[in-house]
Structure formats: structure tokens, C-alpha cells
Design a protein around this motif. Structure first.
Motif, PDB file in Angstrom:
ATOM      1  N   GLN A  25      43.292  31.124 -16.427  1.00 30.18           N
ATOM      2  CA  GLN A  25      41.876  31.416 -16.295  1.00 30.18           C
ATOM      3  C   GLN A  25      41.707  32.794 -15.681  1.00 30.18           C
ATOM      4  OE1 GLN A  25      39.681  28.377 -14.306  1.00 30.18           O
ATOM      5  NE2 GLN A  25      37.692  29.239 -14.802  1.00 30.18           N
ATOM      6  N   ASN A  26      42.446  33.052 -14.575  1.00 34.93           N
ATOM      7  CA  ASN A  26      42.365  34.342 -13.901  1.00 34.93           C
ATOM      8  C   ASN A  26      43.750  34.954 -13.814  1.00 34.93           C
ATOM      9  OD1 ASN A  26      39.656  33.685 -13.264  1.00 34.93           O
ATOM     10  ND2 ASN A  26      40.378  32.466 -11.567  1.00 34.93           N
ATOM     11  N   VAL A  27      43.922  36.159 -14.386  1.00 38.65           N
ATOM     12  CA  VAL A  27      45.238  36.776 -14.322  1.00 38.65           C
ATOM     13  C   VAL A  27      45.269  37.930 -13.330  1.00 38.65           C
ATOM     14  CG1 VAL A  27      44.799  38.343 -16.255  1.00 38.65           C
ATOM     15  CG2 VAL A  27      47.128  37.734 -15.662  1.00 38.65           C
ATOM     16  N   LEU A  28      44.154  38.616 -13.149  1.00 39.89           N
ATOM     17  CA  LEU A  28      44.125  39.758 -12.250  1.00 39.89           C
ATOM     18  C   LEU A  28      43.514  39.372 -10.910  1.00 39.89           C
ATOM     19  CD1 LEU A  28      43.002  42.507 -14.777  1.00 39.89           C
ATOM     20  CD2 LEU A  28      45.283  41.697 -14.258  1.00 39.89           C
ATOM     21  N   GLU A  29      43.708  40.208  -9.926  1.00 37.91           N
ATOM     22  CA  GLU A  29      43.216  39.896  -8.590  1.00 37.91           C
ATOM     23  C   GLU A  29      41.698  39.812  -8.550  1.00 37.91           C
ATOM     24  OE1 GLU A  29      44.792  42.640  -5.823  1.00 37.91           O
ATOM     25  OE2 GLU A  29      46.873  42.055  -6.123  1.00 37.91           O
TER      26      GLU A  29
ATOM     27  N   ASP B  43      44.308  52.284 -15.572  1.00 36.82           N
ATOM     28  CA  ASP B  43      43.319  51.664 -14.685  1.00 36.82           C
ATOM     29  C   ASP B  43      43.956  50.547 -13.850  1.00 36.82           C
ATOM     30  OD1 ASP B  43      40.875  50.869 -13.560  1.00 36.82           O
ATOM     31  OD2 ASP B  43      40.587  49.374 -15.137  1.00 36.82           O
ATOM     32  N   LEU B  44      43.915  50.678 -12.530  1.00 40.90           N
ATOM     33  CA  LEU B  44      44.538  49.694 -11.645  1.00 40.90           C
ATOM     34  C   LEU B  44      43.854  48.330 -11.695  1.00 40.90           C
ATOM     35  CD1 LEU B  44      45.378  51.799  -8.458  1.00 40.90           C
ATOM     36  CD2 LEU B  44      46.993  50.447  -9.806  1.00 40.90           C
ATOM     37  N   LYS B  45      42.588  48.311 -12.044  1.00 41.73           N
ATOM     38  CA  LYS B  45      41.869  47.041 -12.055  1.00 41.73           C
ATOM     39  C   LYS B  45      42.330  46.156 -13.216  1.00 41.73           C
ATOM     40  CE  LYS B  45      37.700  48.819  -9.798  1.00 41.73           C
ATOM     41  NZ  LYS B  45      36.254  49.118  -9.973  1.00 41.73           N
ATOM     42  N   THR B  46      42.591  46.755 -14.355  1.00 42.33           N
ATOM     43  CA  THR B  46      43.002  45.977 -15.526  1.00 42.33           C
ATOM     44  C   THR B  46      44.500  46.066 -15.793  1.00 42.33           C
ATOM     45  OG1 THR B  46      42.345  47.873 -16.881  1.00 42.33           O
ATOM     46  CG2 THR B  46      40.769  46.062 -16.681  1.00 42.33           C
ATOM     47  N   ASN B  47      45.191  46.971 -15.082  1.00 38.73           N
ATOM     48  CA  ASN B  47      46.649  47.080 -15.181  1.00 38.73           C
ATOM     49  C   ASN B  47      47.230  47.290 -13.783  1.00 38.73           C
ATOM     50  OD1 ASN B  47      49.298  47.428 -15.917  1.00 38.73           O
ATOM     51  ND2 ASN B  47      49.008  49.488 -16.776  1.00 38.73           N
ATOM     52  N   PRO B  48      47.269  46.225 -12.976  1.00 36.69           N
ATOM     53  CA  PRO B  48      47.709  46.365 -11.584  1.00 36.69           C
ATOM     54  C   PRO B  48      49.216  46.571 -11.425  1.00 36.69           C
ATOM     55  CG  PRO B  48      47.257  44.074 -12.057  1.00 36.69           C
ATOM     56  CD  PRO B  48      46.824  44.841 -13.271  1.00 36.69           C
ATOM     57  N   VAL B  49      50.007  46.270 -12.446  1.00 32.69           N
ATOM     58  CA  VAL B  49      51.460  46.444 -12.351  1.00 32.69           C
ATOM     59  C   VAL B  49      51.796  47.892 -12.701  1.00 32.69           C
ATOM     60  CG1 VAL B  49      53.699  45.781 -13.288  1.00 32.69           C
ATOM     61  CG2 VAL B  49      51.958  44.035 -12.868  1.00 32.69           C
ATOM     62  N   GLN B  50      52.187  48.656 -11.678  1.00 34.23           N
ATOM     63  CA  GLN B  50      52.464  50.079 -11.868  1.00 34.23           C
ATOM     64  C   GLN B  50      53.944  50.425 -11.689  1.00 34.23           C
ATOM     65  OE1 GLN B  50      49.567  52.654 -12.233  1.00 34.23           O
ATOM     66  NE2 GLN B  50      49.017  50.686 -13.146  1.00 34.23           N
TER      67      GLN B  50
ATOM     68  N   GLU C 217      61.565  49.105 -16.539  1.00 31.95           N
ATOM     69  CA  GLU C 217      60.848  50.157 -15.808  1.00 31.95           C
ATOM     70  C   GLU C 217      60.176  51.129 -16.770  1.00 31.95           C
ATOM     71  OE1 GLU C 217      62.830  51.150 -11.638  1.00 31.95           O
ATOM     72  OE2 GLU C 217      64.300  51.270 -13.262  1.00 31.95           O
ATOM     73  N   LYS C 218      60.865  51.476 -17.840  1.00 36.25           N
ATOM     74  CA  LYS C 218      60.288  52.396 -18.820  1.00 36.25           C
ATOM     75  C   LYS C 218      59.085  51.759 -19.522  1.00 36.25           C
ATOM     76  CE  LYS C 218      64.326  55.231 -19.910  1.00 36.25           C
ATOM     77  NZ  LYS C 218      65.232  55.699 -20.990  1.00 36.25           N
ATOM     78  N   SER C 219      59.194  50.480 -19.830  1.00 40.13           N
ATOM     79  CA  SER C 219      58.102  49.780 -20.495  1.00 40.13           C
ATOM     80  C   SER C 219      56.858  49.739 -19.605  1.00 40.13           C
ATOM     81  CB  SER C 219      58.536  48.358 -20.866  1.00 40.13           C
ATOM     82  OG  SER C 219      57.566  47.725 -21.669  1.00 40.13           O
ATOM     83  N   ILE C 220      57.054  49.444 -18.318  1.00 33.95           N
ATOM     84  CA  ILE C 220      55.941  49.442 -17.365  1.00 33.95           C
ATOM     85  C   ILE C 220      55.324  50.834 -17.263  1.00 33.95           C
ATOM     86  CG2 ILE C 220      55.347  49.157 -14.919  1.00 33.95           C
ATOM     87  CD1 ILE C 220      57.546  46.972 -14.823  1.00 33.95           C
ATOM     88  N   SER C 221      56.186  51.858 -17.249  1.00 36.83           N
ATOM     89  CA  SER C 221      55.703  53.234 -17.172  1.00 36.83           C
ATOM     90  C   SER C 221      54.882  53.607 -18.404  1.00 36.83           C
ATOM     91  CB  SER C 221      56.887  54.189 -17.017  1.00 36.83           C
ATOM     92  OG  SER C 221      56.459  55.530 -16.984  1.00 36.83           O
ATOM     93  N   GLU C 222      55.355  53.199 -19.579  1.00 36.05           N
ATOM     94  CA  GLU C 222      54.616  53.482 -20.818  1.00 36.05           C
ATOM     95  C   GLU C 222      53.288  52.736 -20.826  1.00 36.05           C
ATOM     96  OE1 GLU C 222      55.363  55.693 -23.294  1.00 36.05           O
ATOM     97  OE2 GLU C 222      56.891  56.292 -21.832  1.00 36.05           O
ATOM     98  N   ALA C 223      53.280  51.498 -20.319  1.00 35.46           N
ATOM     99  CA  ALA C 223      52.039  50.726 -20.246  1.00 35.46           C
ATOM    100  C   ALA C 223      51.023  51.424 -19.344  1.00 35.46           C
ATOM    101  CB  ALA C 223      52.332  49.313 -19.739  1.00 35.46           C
ATOM    102  N   LYS C 224      51.517  52.031 -18.264  1.00 34.38           N
ATOM    103  CA  LYS C 224      50.632  52.753 -17.346  1.00 34.38           C
ATOM    104  C   LYS C 224      50.008  53.969 -18.029  1.00 34.38           C
ATOM    105  CE  LYS C 224      52.481  54.832 -13.752  1.00 34.38           C
ATOM    106  NZ  LYS C 224      53.077  55.052 -12.412  1.00 34.38           N
ATOM    107  N   LYS C 225      50.763  54.605 -18.909  1.00 37.02           N
ATOM    108  CA  LYS C 225      50.212  55.747 -19.647  1.00 37.02           C
ATOM    109  C   LYS C 225      49.101  55.307 -20.592  1.00 37.02           C
ATOM    110  CE  LYS C 225      54.594  58.330 -19.680  1.00 37.02           C
ATOM    111  NZ  LYS C 225      55.688  58.829 -20.559  1.00 37.02           N
ATOM    112  N   VAL C 226      49.304  54.157 -21.218  1.00 33.71           N
ATOM    113  CA  VAL C 226      48.310  53.646 -22.160  1.00 33.71           C
ATOM    114  C   VAL C 226      47.049  53.206 -21.430  1.00 33.71           C
ATOM    115  CG1 VAL C 226      47.817  51.867 -23.883  1.00 33.71           C
ATOM    116  CG2 VAL C 226      50.078  52.940 -23.805  1.00 33.71           C
TER     117      VAL C 226
END
Length: 379
Positions: free
Chosen positions: A40-44, A15-22, A3-12
Motif C-alpha cells: 500500500q505504501n512504499v515510500l516514507e 527526486d528524493l521523495k519518489t526515489n529515496p534510495v540513492q 551500485e551502478k544500477s542505483i546510480s543510473e536510477a538516480k540519474k533518471v
């Protein structure tokens, strides 16, 4: 910590389009889709990605688990991020192996996916290098594709044992001197007892007969990108003395480039010492032992040797050694002191700054079989 790692990634990268995991719930949903993702496609919305979609899919997965965490500092890990922490690393390897099984199924390959790779000149499918595309029924069959013939990658100076050839299509990263205690010193590397040394014996198995054999020699490594030909070959000729596979981390250091609006891997020296890998040690006779170490990187870090690669069997320079399956990859080579190895690959016209802000050479992309270096022997 996840959870902390995901939170830190969100700070970095908020953008929801390129970082949809919040959050953790998003992460579980992401894993469900990632386990059966055709690379080939990772994001929505793939239109938000650069044309490097296959590389972005790898980098994003690791960006989420490559954030520095204070709980892991001073634990003796390569980096204090979750992907190097043993309990998570073990799960991560199981996950990417599961994805690898999906990439072995016919569900992982279709005409649209093939056309996307064909249209991208970096994959070389328009150059006539490879076997017929009708041979590819799964993504892994495409990724580990064979050359049409040996003529597509001529071997430099095949009768000159002193000439070392590139083991794979790749970009050389440089050469490092090994000291009398089998250590190499890497700028900005992992601090062990306040010193930035790595011991090359750690690249071999715990029960290897050849620990200490490469003291005073040279280490070099070369990086394969996802678009490269992913079969690797013998860089030198000789008799195989030892062969091993070592299952460890499946990790990649990743940064988010806000300026470029994309994720980028860091091709450093040091992470290889904790990574899933295989190796063969070849006796060249005149120039001593050479360790050929294919290094898995990211998913799927599958290091596979040909059935003919066995101790006691002689192989010619350029003959098939094995292949990687999906993921970026690296290839390390160790040379003994008596080889007098020098890297002769073509240097690029530009340089880069290392961790100590000193200029370092970078090298041009090289094809398997082209001259990589020379063993000059004892001077």
C-alpha cells in the motif's frame, strides 16, 4: 553492478521523495522495510505517490534494478539489466518469496488496509462480487479472494467448445502467429542471431512431450493488473495432458514518467520467456491442444494450481485452474494450427505505437468468462 544500477536510477529520477534510495546503504535499509511491507505504501511519505500506490510499490522495487548496464550487454539476457542476470535474479526470487511468507501472516492485514482497497472502485469490492471480507485474515487471502458465486462471472457459450473465454479479469494484448519452427516475431524483441524471434517451445519445460506441437499456431496473452480478480480459470474445456511449474525470473520492465510523476510497467511481449510460470496443456479433441500458461510477474510471482488440476482429468470451460499471489500477472495461451484461433475481444478506440512506430490495436478490459476468441477449426 547493483551500485551502478542505483546510480543510473538516480540519474533518471533524482527526486528524493519518489526515489529515496540513492546509494547501497539506502538500498539495504529499503530492503529491510520492504521485506515486511504491507502492499500500500512504499515510500516514507505516501502522499507523494499517485493513488496507484500498490502498483507503485512494485514498480519502484524493479526500477532500481532495471537500469541498463554495459557489463551485461550481449550476454544473451532478455535485457541488459541486473534483474535478468542469473546470480541476482536467483537472490531476487528468494527475496520476494520471503516477502510472500510475510504476506501469509496476519500482520499483513488490518482494517485500515482493507478500507483503502474498499474505497478504490477499481478493486470492485463495492460490487458484491466476492466472498465475505471476514474470510480475509492475511493480505494473500485478500489478494487471492474468491468470487461469491460462479454467477458473478458467467461463462460465455458454455456448451460451445469453439468459444474461448477470458481466463482472468485482464486486458488482452494481442495475438501472434507461430511459424513452422515454433517461433514468433515480436517488434523490438530480444535479438537472437540478429533476429527478433522467440521460440514458444521455450515456454514449456525442457522435458515436455509437446515441444513443436504449436508450430504454425497462434500465441496470445492477456495482462492482469494488481486490482484484478487474481484467480484464473480454464479458457477451454478438455482433458489435461501435461502440467508443470517452472521457476525462473521474477522481473518487470519499468520506466519513470517525469510528466506523470510516477513509475509505469512496460507490458511487452518477450519477457514471458524468462519468467516464473506454470502451464497445463489441454486436449480439446476437435480443436487440438491448447497450452494455458499463467505467468508470474514481479513479486510475489506465485503460480498455484488447484489440487484437481492433474494429467488425465477433464475440466469444463470456466472451471477453476489456480491463482496468483501478490504481483501483476500475465496469462499466455498457445493454440495449434488446427484450432484456427482468432482473437475477438473488444478493441479500444485508440491505438499505440510499437517499437517500429507502427500503430497497434489495444483492447478493453475483459472479465473472466467473457468471450476472448473463437476457434474456427481448419479452413
Amino acid at each position: 553492478m547493483l551500485e551502478k544500477s542505483i546510480s543510473e536510477a538516480k540519474k533518471v529520477n533524482p527526486d528524493l521523495k519518489t526515489n529515496p534510495v540513492q546509494n547501497l546503504s539506502d538500498y539495504y535499509d529499503f530492503l529491510d522495510s520492504a521485506s515486511e511491507l504491507i502492499p500500500q505504501n512504499v515510500l516514507e511519505n505516501p502522499s507523494n505517490l499517485t493513488r496507484d500506490q500498490i502498483l507503485q510499490s512494485i514498480c519502484y522495487f524493479y526500477f532500481l534494478i532495471d537500469q541498463p548496464l554495459p557489463e551485461l550487454k550481449d550476454k544473451g539476457l532478455f535485457n541488459n539489466s541486473l534483474q535478468y542476470y542469473a546470480p541476482f535474479s536467483s537472490w531476487n526470487r528468494a527475496f520476494v518469496n520471503a516477502w510472500g511468507k510475510f504476506l501469509d501472516t496476519e500482520k499483513s492485514w488490518n482494517q485500515q488496509t482493507y478500507q483503502g482497497f474498499y474505497n478504490d472502485p477499481r478493486f470492485g469490492l463495492q460490487k458484491g462480487w466476492y466472498e465475505p471480507s471476514s474470510n480475509w485474515k492475511t493480505f494473500n487471502e485478500f489478494f487471492s479472494r474468491y468470487l461469491k458465486s460462479v454467477d458473478e462471472r458467467p461463462i460465455a457459450s458454455p456448451e460451445e467448445p469453439m468459444v474461448v473465454v477470458a481466463p482472468a479479469d485482464s486486458v488482452p494484448q494481442g495475438a501472434w502467429t507461430i511459424d513452422k519452427d515454433s517461433n514468433i516475431k515480436v517488434a523490438g524483441g530480444l535479438k537472437v542471431k540478429l533476429t527478433t524471434f522467440y521460440n514458444v517451445d521455450d515456454l514449456l519445460s525442457d522435458d515436455s512431450q509437446y515441444k513443436g506441437a504449436f508450430a504454425n499456431g497462434v500465441l496470445t496473452h492477456t495482462f492482469l493488473n494488481v486490482n484484478d480478480y487474481h484467480r484464473y480459470h480454464f479458457a477451454v474445456g478438455g482433458i489435461i495432458k501435461e502440467k508443470q511449474n517452472i521457476a525462473q525470473n521474477v522481473a518487470v520492465e519499468v520506466i519513470w514518467s517525469k510528466k506523470q510523476n510516477k513509475y509505469a510497467p512496460i507490458v511487452s511481449t518477450g519477457w514471458q520467456f524468462t519468467q516464473t510460470r506454470g502451464y497445463v496443456i489441454v486436449d480439446t479433441e476437435k480443436y487440438g491442444l491448447v497450452a494455458l500458461i499463467p505467468m508470474g510477474m514481479a513479486q510475489v510471482s506465485s503460480v498455484n494450481f488447484e489440487g484437481s488440476v492433474k494429467p488425465g482429468i477433464a475440466h469444463k470451460k470456466g472451471s477453476m485452474l489456480g491463482n496468483f499471489l501478490f504481483g501483476g500477472s500475465d496469462f499466455v495461451m498457445l493454440f495449434q494450427d488446427k484450432a484456427g484461433f482468432e482473437l475477438t475481444a473488444r478493441k479500444a478506440k485508440t491505438t499505440v505505437k510499437n517499437a517500429n512506430q507502427k500503430s497497434e490495436d489495444i483492447y478493453e478490459h475483459i472479465l473472466m468468462g467473457e468471450e476472448y476468441g473463437v476457434m474456427k477449426g481448419m479452413q
